[in-house]
Design a protein around this motif. Structure first.
Motif, mmCIF file in Angstrom:
data_model
loop_
_atom_site.group_PDB
_atom_site.id
_atom_site.type_symbol
_atom_site.label_atom_id
_atom_site.label_comp_id
_atom_site.label_asym_id
_atom_site.label_seq_id
_atom_site.Cartn_x
_atom_site.Cartn_y
_atom_site.Cartn_z
ATOM 1 N N TYR A 287 0.815 -1.208 0.000
ATOM 2 C CA TYR A 287 0.000 0.000 0.000
ATOM 3 C C TYR A 287 0.856 1.269 0.000
ATOM 4 C CZ TYR A 287 -4.350 2.546 0.710
ATOM 5 O OH TYR A 287 -5.437 3.366 0.536
ATOM 6 N N GLY A 288 1.882 1.277 0.847
ATOM 7 C CA GLY A 288 2.753 2.447 0.935
ATOM 8 C C GLY A 288 3.480 2.713 -0.369
ATOM 9 N N ASN A 289 3.939 1.650 -1.036
ATOM 10 C CA ASN A 289 4.632 1.812 -2.308
ATOM 11 C C ASN A 289 3.694 2.366 -3.373
ATOM 12 O OD1 ASN A 289 7.062 0.840 -1.301
ATOM 13 N ND2 ASN A 289 6.569 -1.288 -1.794
ATOM 14 N N CYS A 290 2.450 1.888 -3.359
ATOM 15 C CA CYS A 290 1.467 2.395 -4.322
ATOM 16 C C CYS A 290 1.212 3.886 -4.110
ATOM 17 C CB CYS A 290 0.159 1.613 -4.202
ATOM 18 S SG CYS A 290 0.230 -0.074 -4.818
ATOM 19 N N GLN A 291 1.119 4.295 -2.841
ATOM 20 C CA GLN A 291 0.909 5.710 -2.549
ATOM 21 C C GLN A 291 2.084 6.561 -3.027
ATOM 22 O OE1 GLN A 291 0.008 5.888 1.698
ATOM 23 N NE2 GLN A 291 -2.109 6.410 1.178
ATOM 24 N N MET A 292 3.285 6.058 -2.816
ATOM 25 C CA MET A 292 4.475 6.798 -3.256
ATOM 26 C C MET A 292 4.481 6.949 -4.781
ATOM 27 S SD MET A 292 7.443 5.240 -0.757
ATOM 28 C CE MET A 292 8.712 6.118 -1.653
ATOM 29 N N ARG A 293 4.093 5.887 -5.488
ATOM 30 C CA ARG A 293 4.065 5.958 -6.951
ATOM 31 C C ARG A 293 3.007 6.950 -7.423
ATOM 32 N NH1 ARG A 293 4.916 0.136 -6.818
ATOM 33 N NH2 ARG A 293 2.669 -0.195 -7.121
ATOM 34 N N MET A 294 1.841 6.963 -6.751
ATOM 35 C CA MET A 294 0.789 7.895 -7.144
ATOM 36 C C MET A 294 1.193 9.342 -6.853
ATOM 37 S SD MET A 294 -1.493 6.220 -8.659
ATOM 38 C CE MET A 294 -0.182 5.087 -9.181
ATOM 39 N N PHE A 295 1.866 9.550 -5.727
ATOM 40 C CA PHE A 295 2.343 10.896 -5.402
ATOM 41 C C PHE A 295 3.313 11.381 -6.472
ATOM 42 C CE2 PHE A 295 5.757 13.536 -3.705
ATOM 43 C CZ PHE A 295 5.041 14.625 -3.233
ATOM 44 N N GLU A 296 4.238 10.509 -6.867
ATOM 45 C CA GLU A 296 5.230 10.895 -7.876
ATOM 46 C C GLU A 296 4.570 11.147 -9.220
ATOM 47 O OE1 GLU A 296 8.947 11.935 -9.309
ATOM 48 O OE2 GLU A 296 8.155 11.706 -7.268
ATOM 49 N N LEU A 297 3.546 10.343 -9.548
ATOM 50 C CA LEU A 297 2.824 10.534 -10.802
ATOM 51 C C LEU A 297 2.134 11.896 -10.817
ATOM 52 C CD1 LEU A 297 1.919 9.236 -13.483
ATOM 53 C CD2 LEU A 297 -0.037 8.273 -12.261
ATOM 54 N N LEU A 298 1.463 12.241 -9.710
ATOM 55 C CA LEU A 298 0.796 13.543 -9.629
ATOM 56 C C LEU A 298 1.802 14.689 -9.642
ATOM 57 C CD1 LEU A 298 -1.990 12.770 -7.000
ATOM 58 C CD2 LEU A 298 -2.282 13.088 -9.464
ATOM 59 N N ARG A 299 2.927 14.490 -8.989
ATOM 60 C CA ARG A 299 3.946 15.537 -8.947
ATOM 61 C C ARG A 299 4.489 15.838 -10.338
ATOM 62 N NH1 ARG A 299 9.319 16.467 -8.666
ATOM 63 N NH2 ARG A 299 9.850 14.285 -9.028
ATOM 64 N N ARG A 300 4.663 14.783 -11.126
ATOM 65 C CA ARG A 300 5.218 14.959 -12.472
ATOM 66 C C ARG A 300 4.274 15.731 -13.391
ATOM 67 N NH1 ARG A 300 10.681 14.297 -13.149
ATOM 68 N NH2 ARG A 300 11.400 12.456 -11.997
ATOM 69 N N VAL A 301 2.977 15.665 -13.118
ATOM 70 C CA VAL A 301 2.006 16.358 -13.992
ATOM 71 C C VAL A 301 1.398 17.571 -13.294
ATOM 72 C CG1 VAL A 301 1.478 14.225 -15.219
ATOM 73 C CG2 VAL A 301 0.060 14.892 -13.276
ATOM 74 N N SER A 302 2.050 18.081 -12.283
ATOM 75 C CA SER A 302 1.473 19.173 -11.480
ATOM 76 C C SER A 302 1.357 20.486 -12.251
ATOM 77 C CB SER A 302 2.297 19.383 -10.208
ATOM 78 O OG SER A 302 3.649 19.678 -10.520
ATOM 79 N N ASN A 303 1.891 20.546 -13.473
ATOM 80 C CA ASN A 303 1.749 21.754 -14.291
ATOM 81 C C ASN A 303 0.468 21.776 -15.110
ATOM 82 O OD1 ASN A 303 4.176 22.973 -13.525
ATOM 83 N ND2 ASN A 303 5.348 21.861 -15.074
ATOM 84 N N VAL A 304 -0.343 20.739 -15.026
ATOM 85 C CA VAL A 304 -1.521 20.631 -15.887
ATOM 86 C C VAL A 304 -2.533 21.745 -15.617
ATOM 87 C CG1 VAL A 304 -1.362 18.134 -16.221
ATOM 88 C CG2 VAL A 304 -2.656 19.057 -14.281
ATOM 89 N N LYS A 305 -3.351 21.996 -16.653
ATOM 90 C CA LYS A 305 -4.480 22.905 -16.511
ATOM 91 C C LYS A 305 -5.783 22.133 -16.309
ATOM 92 C CE LYS A 305 -2.629 26.771 -19.218
ATOM 93 N NZ LYS A 305 -2.887 27.680 -20.377
ATOM 94 N N PHE A 306 -5.800 20.891 -16.795
ATOM 95 C CA PHE A 306 -7.005 20.060 -16.707
ATOM 96 C C PHE A 306 -6.604 18.696 -16.127
ATOM 97 C CE2 PHE A 306 -7.115 22.825 -20.406
ATOM 98 C CZ PHE A 306 -8.287 23.553 -20.189
ATOM 99 N N LEU A 307 -7.291 18.290 -15.050
ATOM 100 C CA LEU A 307 -6.960 17.029 -14.383
ATOM 101 C C LEU A 307 -8.232 16.257 -14.064
ATOM 102 C CD1 LEU A 307 -4.869 15.152 -13.010
ATOM 103 C CD2 LEU A 307 -5.183 16.504 -10.918
ATOM 104 N N SER A 308 -8.230 14.966 -14.420
ATOM 105 C CA SER A 308 -9.361 14.082 -14.126
ATOM 106 C C SER A 308 -8.848 12.862 -13.370
ATOM 107 C CB SER A 308 -10.056 13.645 -15.424
ATOM 108 O OG SER A 308 -11.089 12.720 -15.147
ATOM 109 N N LEU A 309 -9.463 12.573 -12.222
ATOM 110 C CA LEU A 309 -9.104 11.416 -11.410
ATOM 111 C C LEU A 309 -10.335 10.542 -11.229
ATOM 112 C CD1 LEU A 309 -6.951 13.156 -8.639
ATOM 113 C CD2 LEU A 309 -6.160 12.076 -10.749
ATOM 114 N N LYS A 310 -10.195 9.256 -11.551
ATOM 115 C CA LYS A 310 -11.344 8.355 -11.506
ATOM 116 C C LYS A 310 -10.939 7.026 -10.892
ATOM 117 C CE LYS A 310 -14.795 6.046 -14.422
ATOM 118 N NZ LYS A 310 -15.327 5.869 -15.808
ATOM 119 N N GLY A 311 -11.859 6.481 -10.078
ATOM 120 C CA GLY A 311 -11.654 5.135 -9.556
ATOM 121 C C GLY A 311 -10.910 5.095 -8.236
#
Length: 462
Positions: A287-311
């Protein structure tokens, strides 16, 4: 004079039109219908061969007089023979677009069709072919193709394709879609992407159990839009996706939370959509590793203007207390379609506080009808006295879709009471009970004041 001005009704004025105009007219009908015009007269015999579009569907060859089983088999035979004959006609010197939709018993027809199309300098090639034989034995190769003219390539094939190329094989390819295509191995897929120096739009759909990919490396200096989707449970066929595309503007990922998605620097990113699901419970140690990967994924795209999160990704990021700041985000979409759990009370508040320029917030629920109505003990929505700062500064549009809970009714009230520039709030598919509750909240507010001060606030039920 009147007699001479009369037009002879028997005159074939259409046949007297130039070939270029007749060819253009025929391009608006299917190839099967265009070929049939060849029996009209000698003038029409080869006009269809100048049509720059080949458009053939297998269902066009079904006859209603045949039984269902017989109809399908005979239609397939007629379809295969028709495409073979048409592509072998020597009068067809050039094709702008080839679109073929049908099925076959083996890959030999598909291979010959692609070869014939590329020999005619095709620019747009779309093949939707289902092969009924054992898929691992249906193999195509692109090493022999001369695809110098292809700009748009869409392959929807449940076949193994070997992309072993030795040099730039697709010098003009800008759009590539691979759906159900089985790459021979990891290097085969990587070779394909590196052989497309001007590729701008890439779609990869993983949907067959024979998929051989374990590491999908997408490396491109020119890529602007990327969609990676998986229709199978990635736990059964695990893979790692690495994206190195500095010019990327749009990114979509659909798959499993437990897989590893690595995104390198994407400074030009504008739009991102993540639909990530948990197929079953995530092991506590993972679980912790999954959270770290999701945090890094969001951090990499933090410049976006449009963001959709589902599921399930929404569930997973609940425990991430130090979320990245989305300085440029103007539209945020949450789509909740997982079983409800008792989420953190301030989750929406925390996320929206990370979006200082947010102008539009879309919240959609797709939960089951028997979901418990009252989640007030540990609501994951907003506390009544704690509205995020973006609501007070930039938020103009709010859309809430689906049957909402009592806590979400309170969220509506909070936004209306505190959003200073709110222009429109839309509630879709809301039950009568909820509508009455919201109206009651509005009545309470009318006794005080609604925060919106610019123009008229529109609240609509759809």
């Amino acid at each position: 004079m009147c007699e001479q001005a009369k037009v002879d009704d028997s005159e074939d004025r259409i046949s007297n039109l130039p070939d270029a105009i007749l060819s253009h007219i025929l391009s608006f009908i299917s190839t099967k219908e265009a070929v049939r015009t060849g029996i009209l007269s000698k003038r029409w015999k080869f006009v269809w061969t100048s049509v720059p579009v080949l458009d053939v569907w297998e269902h066009q060859f079904q006859l209603k007089t045949e039984s269902s089983v017989e109809r399908l088999e005979k239609a397939r035979t007629r379809f295969l023979n028709f495409v073979d004959r048409v592509l072998m006609v020597p009068n067809i010197h050039s094709l702008e677009k080839v679109y073929i939709n049908g099925s076959c018993h083996d890959f030999s027809h598909t291979q010959s069709w692609i070869d014939a199309a590329t020999e005619r300098n095709v620019r747009k090639l779309e093949l939707y072919i289902y092969c009924e034989h054992d898929v691992p034995h249906c193999k195509l190769t692109l090493s022999s193709f001369s695809l110098n003219t292809v700009v748009d390539l869409k392959l929807y094939l449940n076949m193994v394709i070997d992309f072993h190329v030795t040099s730039t094989c697709f010098p003009n390819l800008k759009v590539l879609e691979l759906d159900s295509v089985i790459c021979k191995d990891d290097s085969s897929a990587e070779n394909l992407f590196t052989s497309c120096p001007v590729l701008e739009n890439l779609v990869i759909v993983r949907s067959v159990k024979w998929d051989n990919l374990r590491n999908l490396n997408v490396t491109s200096r020119s890529l602007k839009s990327l969609s990676v989707r998986s229709r199978i449970k990635d736990e059964d066929r695990p893979w790692k996706v690495v994206i190195d595309a500095p010019a990327l503007e749009s990114l979509e990922i659909v798959g499993s939370l437990t897989q590893d998605y690595v995104v390198q620097d994407v400074p030009s990113i504008i739009k991102a959509s993540f639909q990530l699901m948990a197929f079953g419970n995530i092991a506590e140690e993972d679980y912790g590793n999954c959270q770290m990967r999701m945090f890094e994924l969001l951090r990499r795209v933090s410049n976006v203007k449009f963001l959709s999160l589902k599921g399930s990704i929404l569930t997973l990021i609940l425990g991430i207390h130090d979320l990245p700041v989305f300085h440029n985000l103007i539209r945020l979409e949450f789509i909740v379609d997982v079983e409800p759990i008792y989420w953190d009370q301030c989750f929406v508040e925390e996320f929206l506080n990370r979006c200082p320029m947010l102008e539009a917030f879309i919240f959609e629920t797709k939960l089951l009808d028997n979901v418990e109505d009252d989640l007030s003990e540990d609501s994951w929505l907003l506390e009544s006295n704690n509205v995020p700062s973006c609501s007070l500064s930039h938020l103009k549009t709010i859309e809430i879709m689906g049957d909402i809970s009592e806590d979400e009714v309170e969220m509506v009230r909070n936004f209306l009471e505190n959003a200073k520039v709110l222009e429109k709030m839309t509630l879709t598919n809301t039950t009568l009970k909820r509508k009455l509750q919201i109206c009651a909240k509005l009545f309470e507010l009318s006794k005080c004041s609604i925060a919106s001060t610019y123009g008229d606030l529109v609240i609509s039920f759809v």
